[in-house]
Design a protein around this motif. Structure first.
Motif, short mmCIF file in Angstrom:
data_model
loop_
_atom_site.label_atom_id
_atom_site.label_comp_id
_atom_site.label_asym_id
_atom_site.label_seq_id
_atom_site.Cartn_x
_atom_site.Cartn_y
_atom_site.Cartn_z
N TYR A 136 82.65 1.14 8.16
CA TYR A 136 82.43 2.59 8.13
C TYR A 136 83.77 3.28 8.31
N ALA A 137 84.09 4.21 7.42
CA ALA A 137 85.34 4.97 7.49
C ALA A 137 85.02 6.43 7.76
N THR A 138 85.60 6.99 8.82
CA THR A 138 85.41 8.42 9.11
C THR A 138 86.30 9.23 8.16
N ALA A 139 86.11 10.53 8.14
CA ALA A 139 86.84 11.40 7.21
C ALA A 139 88.35 11.28 7.36
N GLY A 140 88.85 10.99 8.54
CA GLY A 140 90.28 10.86 8.74
C GLY A 140 90.85 9.52 8.29
N GLU A 141 90.00 8.62 7.84
CA GLU A 141 90.45 7.28 7.46
C GLU A 141 90.49 7.05 5.95
N PHE A 142 90.23 8.11 5.18
CA PHE A 142 90.31 7.97 3.72
C PHE A 142 90.77 9.27 3.08
N ASP A 143 91.30 9.16 1.87
CA ASP A 143 91.73 10.31 1.07
C ASP A 143 91.02 10.27 -0.27
N ARG A 144 90.69 11.45 -0.78
CA ARG A 144 90.11 11.56 -2.13
C ARG A 144 91.23 11.74 -3.14
N ASP A 145 91.18 10.97 -4.20
CA ASP A 145 92.12 11.12 -5.31
C ASP A 145 91.30 11.60 -6.50
N ASP A 146 91.20 12.92 -6.64
CA ASP A 146 90.36 13.49 -7.69
C ASP A 146 90.86 13.16 -9.09
N ASP A 147 92.18 13.06 -9.27
CA ASP A 147 92.73 12.74 -10.59
C ASP A 147 92.31 11.35 -11.04
N ALA A 148 92.31 10.40 -10.11
CA ALA A 148 91.93 9.02 -10.45
C ALA A 148 90.43 8.79 -10.27
N GLY A 149 89.73 9.75 -9.66
CA GLY A 149 88.30 9.57 -9.41
C GLY A 149 88.05 8.47 -8.40
N ALA A 150 88.92 8.39 -7.38
CA ALA A 150 88.84 7.30 -6.41
C ALA A 150 88.98 7.81 -4.98
N ILE A 151 88.59 6.96 -4.07
CA ILE A 151 88.79 7.20 -2.64
C ILE A 151 89.71 6.09 -2.15
N ARG A 152 90.75 6.47 -1.45
CA ARG A 152 91.72 5.50 -0.95
C ARG A 152 91.71 5.46 0.57
N LEU A 153 91.58 4.25 1.11
CA LEU A 153 91.57 4.07 2.56
C LEU A 153 92.97 4.22 3.13
N ARG A 154 93.08 4.83 4.30
CA ARG A 154 94.35 4.93 5.02
C ARG A 154 94.59 3.71 5.90
N LYS A 155 93.52 3.00 6.21
CA LYS A 155 93.59 1.79 7.03
C LYS A 155 93.24 0.58 6.18
N ARG A 156 93.60 -0.58 6.69
CA ARG A 156 93.15 -1.80 6.02
C ARG A 156 91.64 -1.93 6.21
N TYR A 157 90.98 -2.50 5.24
CA TYR A 157 89.53 -2.68 5.30
C TYR A 157 89.11 -3.42 6.57
N ALA A 158 89.84 -4.46 6.93
CA ALA A 158 89.50 -5.27 8.11
C ALA A 158 89.66 -4.51 9.42
N ASP A 159 90.44 -3.43 9.42
CA ASP A 159 90.65 -2.64 10.63
C ASP A 159 89.59 -1.57 10.85
N LEU A 160 88.74 -1.33 9.86
CA LEU A 160 87.66 -0.35 10.01
C LEU A 160 86.56 -0.93 10.88
N PRO A 161 85.83 -0.08 11.63
CA PRO A 161 84.73 -0.59 12.45
C PRO A 161 83.58 -1.08 11.59
N ARG A 162 82.90 -2.09 12.08
CA ARG A 162 81.71 -2.61 11.38
C ARG A 162 80.60 -1.56 11.39
N LEU A 163 79.86 -1.51 10.31
CA LEU A 163 78.75 -0.57 10.22
C LEU A 163 77.58 -1.03 11.06
#
Length: 83
Positions: free
Chosen positions: A52-79
């Motif tokens: 689970y990524a909170t709003a501060g842990e990802f950025d929206r890239d509207d040009d690419a139509g993608a969401i990019r994580l600011r943290k490594r996937y393994a560092d995010l808390p388990r859902l």
């Protein structure tokens, strides 16, 4: 995706579910009541790597139509945590 309504700004994304596979949770991630033990065990087993990524842990890239994580996937808390 978790959202909330804020007056003046509208719908605000507060977090997203991040997974390496596409699975359904059947709503069990939203409640404290987890249903039958066998079903809860199966959901925990399937989603043991889902994060689970909170709003501060990802950025929206509207040009690419993608969401990019600011943290490594393994560092995010388990859902789905252990019971």
């Amino acid at each position: 995706m978790r959202t909330r309504w804020t007056p003046g700004t509208g719908l605000l994304i507060t977090g997203i579910i991040v997974a390496t596979r596409h699975w359904r949770l059947f709503g069990y991630e939203r409640r404290r009541q987890h249903g039958p033990a066998l079903l809860w065990w199966l959901i925990r087993r399937i989603h043991r790597h889902t994060r689970y990524a909170t709003a501060g842990e990802f950025d929206r890239d509207d040009d690419a139509g993608a969401i990019r994580l600011r943290k490594r996937y393994a560092d995010l808390p388990r859902l789905v945590a252990d019971r």
